[in-house]
Design a protein around this motif. Structure first.
Motif, PDB file in Angstrom:
ATOM      1  N   ALA A  68      94.370  83.714  41.537  1.00 33.50           N
ATOM      2  CA  ALA A  68      95.104  82.446  41.591  1.00 33.50           C
ATOM      3  C   ALA A  68      96.581  82.693  41.856  1.00 33.50           C
ATOM      4  N   GLY A  69      97.097  82.031  42.881  1.00 36.07           N
ATOM      5  CA  GLY A  69      98.507  82.116  43.230  1.00 36.07           C
ATOM      6  C   GLY A  69      98.922  83.384  43.938  1.00 36.07           C
ATOM      7  N   ARG A  70      97.973  84.253  44.283  1.00 35.59           N
ATOM      8  CA  ARG A  70      98.309  85.542  44.886  1.00 35.59           C
ATOM      9  C   ARG A  70      98.169  85.496  46.403  1.00 35.59           C
ATOM     10  N   ARG A  71      98.983  86.315  47.067  1.00 37.61           N
ATOM     11  CA  ARG A  71      98.835  86.545  48.511  1.00 37.61           C
ATOM     12  C   ARG A  71      97.871  87.712  48.693  1.00 37.61           C
ATOM     13  N   VAL A  72      96.830  87.482  49.495  1.00 35.09           N
ATOM     14  CA  VAL A  72      95.726  88.437  49.610  1.00 35.09           C
ATOM     15  C   VAL A  72      95.587  88.885  51.058  1.00 35.09           C
ATOM     16  N   LEU A  73      95.419  90.180  51.262  1.00 37.47           N
ATOM     17  CA  LEU A  73      95.114  90.763  52.564  1.00 37.47           C
ATOM     18  C   LEU A  73      93.744  91.411  52.475  1.00 37.47           C
ATOM     19  N   ASP A  74      92.860  91.082  53.435  1.00 37.87           N
ATOM     20  CA  ASP A  74      91.521  91.676  53.490  1.00 37.87           C
ATOM     21  C   ASP A  74      91.415  92.445  54.800  1.00 37.87           C
ATOM     22  N   VAL A  75      91.385  93.769  54.696  1.00 37.05           N
ATOM     23  CA  VAL A  75      91.373  94.654  55.863  1.00 37.05           C
ATOM     24  C   VAL A  75      89.927  94.956  56.248  1.00 37.05           C
ATOM     25  N   GLY A  76      89.592  94.726  57.527  1.00 37.22           N
ATOM     26  CA  GLY A  76      88.220  94.896  57.974  1.00 37.22           C
ATOM     27  C   GLY A  76      87.315  93.811  57.435  1.00 37.22           C
ATOM     28  N   CYS A  77      87.796  92.577  57.487  1.00 34.65           N
ATOM     29  CA  CYS A  77      87.153  91.453  56.798  1.00 34.65           C
ATOM     30  C   CYS A  77      85.949  90.889  57.525  1.00 34.65           C
ATOM     31  N   GLY A  78      85.687  91.321  58.777  1.00 38.03           N
ATOM     32  CA  GLY A  78      84.595  90.706  59.529  1.00 38.03           C
ATOM     33  C   GLY A  78      84.875  89.236  59.762  1.00 38.03           C
ATOM     34  N   ASN A  79      83.892  88.393  59.478  1.00 34.47           N
ATOM     35  CA  ASN A  79      84.068  86.953  59.707  1.00 34.47           C
ATOM     36  C   ASN A  79      84.772  86.241  58.564  1.00 34.47           C
ATOM     37  N   ARG A 112      85.876  83.469  49.715  1.00 31.95           N
ATOM     38  CA  ARG A 112      85.659  83.581  48.281  1.00 31.95           C
ATOM     39  C   ARG A 112      86.979  83.772  47.534  1.00 31.95           C
ATOM     40  N   ALA A 113      87.933  84.509  48.145  1.00 34.62           N
ATOM     41  CA  ALA A 113      89.246  84.678  47.523  1.00 34.62           C
ATOM     42  C   ALA A 113      89.978  83.338  47.441  1.00 34.62           C
ATOM     43  N   LEU A 114      89.863  82.528  48.473  1.00 37.51           N
ATOM     44  CA  LEU A 114      90.501  81.215  48.452  1.00 37.51           C
ATOM     45  C   LEU A 114      89.860  80.326  47.389  1.00 37.51           C
ATOM     46  N   GLU A 115      88.562  80.470  47.205  1.00 38.00           N
ATOM     47  CA  GLU A 115      87.861  79.746  46.148  1.00 38.00           C
ATOM     48  C   GLU A 115      88.454  80.067  44.775  1.00 38.00           C
ATOM     49  N   GLU A 116      88.984  81.300  44.629  1.00 37.21           N
ATOM     50  CA  GLU A 116      89.621  81.705  43.379  1.00 37.21           C
ATOM     51  C   GLU A 116      91.084  81.263  43.320  1.00 37.21           C
ATOM     52  N   ARG A 117      91.488  80.409  44.260  1.00 33.50           N
ATOM     53  CA  ARG A 117      92.807  79.758  44.287  1.00 33.50           C
ATOM     54  C   ARG A 117      93.936  80.703  44.685  1.00 33.50           C
ATOM     55  N   ALA A 118      93.642  81.675  45.559  1.00 26.73           N
ATOM     56  CA  ALA A 118      94.718  82.461  46.160  1.00 26.73           C
ATOM     57  C   ALA A 118      95.624  81.528  46.960  1.00 26.73           C
ATOM     58  N   THR A 174      97.406  91.417  46.337  1.00 28.53           N
ATOM     59  CA  THR A 174      96.097  92.069  46.313  1.00 28.53           C
ATOM     60  C   THR A 174      95.723  92.438  47.735  1.00 28.53           C
ATOM     61  N   VAL A 175      95.253  93.652  47.926  1.00 26.37           N
ATOM     62  CA  VAL A 175      94.752  94.103  49.224  1.00 26.37           C
ATOM     63  C   VAL A 175      93.329  94.602  49.030  1.00 26.37           C
ATOM     64  N   PHE A 176      92.417  94.058  49.842  1.00 25.45           N
ATOM     65  CA  PHE A 176      91.039  94.520  49.868  1.00 25.45           C
ATOM     66  C   PHE A 176      90.837  95.454  51.060  1.00 25.45           C
ATOM     67  N   SER A 177      90.155  96.562  50.821  1.00 29.92           N
ATOM     68  CA  SER A 177      89.662  97.416  51.905  1.00 29.92           C
ATOM     69  C   SER A 177      88.223  97.746  51.541  1.00 29.92           C
ATOM     70  N   MET A 178      87.293  97.070  52.193  1.00 30.74           N
ATOM     71  CA  MET A 178      85.882  97.199  51.817  1.00 30.74           C
ATOM     72  C   MET A 178      85.069  97.599  53.044  1.00 30.74           C
TER      73      MET A 178
END
Length: 324
Positions: free
Chosen positions: A123-134, A140-146, A193-197
């Motif tokens: 919630a309230g965070r700026r999120v980067l998802d690297v290699g996110c596909g579609n 789902r991150a936006l659903e958590e109120r990013a 938060t940065v995701f690399s999955m």
């Protein structure tokens, strides 16, 4: 005619923030210079998508739902279904788009359930998802109120899938751009938060990847790393001779202990392995929306604990770490 890649909201959200470093690529239209033979056709397809009258229904949850059956006319529904099928294969999901259920190759909600209890609230965070596909996990991150979610992926068909979906939710602070991490402007510590999955094992230099991720994180920002691992002690990493589970672009599969060591070497702290799970054919499989080879085709028929190359079958770890 619709504007298929409207970045006005992204421009507004980045102006005056640490993310201003991205403004040059936003202003230049990141899709304009792409050399992909299908892009003109896809652009036209997005421009001709139906626009429903009035508000559409959306629903958070494991199946990302945009619209419901009956909210489009018969012709519009047929046009939408044809556009969705034009972009097969759909690998990350699932989605339900105006009643059309997209049963994707990956049941990506399972990974989300494994990681969500262990990461900082978004919630309230700026999120980067690297290699996110579609962008399934971006939704789902936006659903958590990013407050802002930016995904990047160099594979243009997956990026087109995202923009088809975003056509129906243009006011959401959620974007996917066709870039690798290395192709972005000089990084600044801008994301919480940065995701690399599912990316690290595709990189020839895992250390460079981990350092690049760190440079985008604000001090004490959180990295959520999901990657293939094998059994072994600290310092051990499997290097496939040619392919791993049919994949030719797998360079290293480290042990969990080695992955944690790499993170420490790159300056991260508060490193925690929060989950290690085998990848199963319940989670990754061929479907109507991804009718090509999948996990089962990469496993040894007589011993599912091995790949067809005789290597340990896929296991994935989720590791969280903090930037200095």
């Amino acid at each position: 005619m619709n504007q298929p890649f409207d970045l006005t909201l992204l421009r507004q959200l980045t102006t005056g923030s640490p993310l201003e470093t991205l403004l040059p690529v936003i202003e230049a239209d990141p899709f304009a210079g792409l050399n992909h033979g299908d892009l003109p056709r896809w652009r036209t397809m997005l421009e001709n998508l139906p626009s429903p009258l009035g508000d559409i229904s959306t629903s958070p949850g494991d199946v990302v739902q945009i619209g419901s059956a009956g909210e489009l006319g018969t012709e519009e529904q047929a046009l939408l279904e044809a556009a969705l099928k034009e972009l097969i294969p759909w690998r990350k999901g699932p989605f339900s788009i105006f009643g059309i259920h997209i049963d994707t190759e990956w049941r990506s909600e399972l990974k989300w359930h494994r990681l969500l209890p262990h990461i900082s609230p978004l919630a309230g965070r700026r999120v980067l998802d690297v290699g996110c596909g579609n962008g399934y996990h971006c939704f789902r991150a936006l659903e958590e109120r990013a407050s802002l979610v930016l995904g990047i992926d160099p594979h243009l068909p997956y990026v087109m899938q995202f923009w088809l979906l975003r056509h129906f939710v243009p006011d959401w602070p959620l974007f996917v751009l066709p870039f690798t991490l290395e192709a972005l402007p000089a990084p600044k510590p801008a994301f919480d938060t940065v995701f690399s999955m599912g990316v690290l094992y595709h990189r020839r230099s895992p250390f460079d990847h981990l350092m690049d991720l760190r440079r985008w994180l604000r001090p004490d920002g959180e990295l959520v790393l999901e990657t293939l691992v094998v059994e072994g002690g600290q310092g051990y990493a499997l290097t496939p001779d040619r392919k791993y589970c049919r994949m030719g672009n797998v360079w290293f599969v480290p042990s969990r202990e080695t992955t944690e060591q790499w993170l420490r070497r790159c300056g991260y702290h508060s490193i925690r392995t929060v989950d290690v799970s085998p990848t199963t054919t319940d989670e990754q499989r061929a479907t109507e929306w991804m009718p090509f080879q999948s996990l089962a085709d990469g496993l040894d028929n007589s011993n599912p604990d091995l790949t067809i190359e005789g290597l340990p079958a896929p296991r994935r770890a989720i590791i969280t770490a903090r930037a200095p």
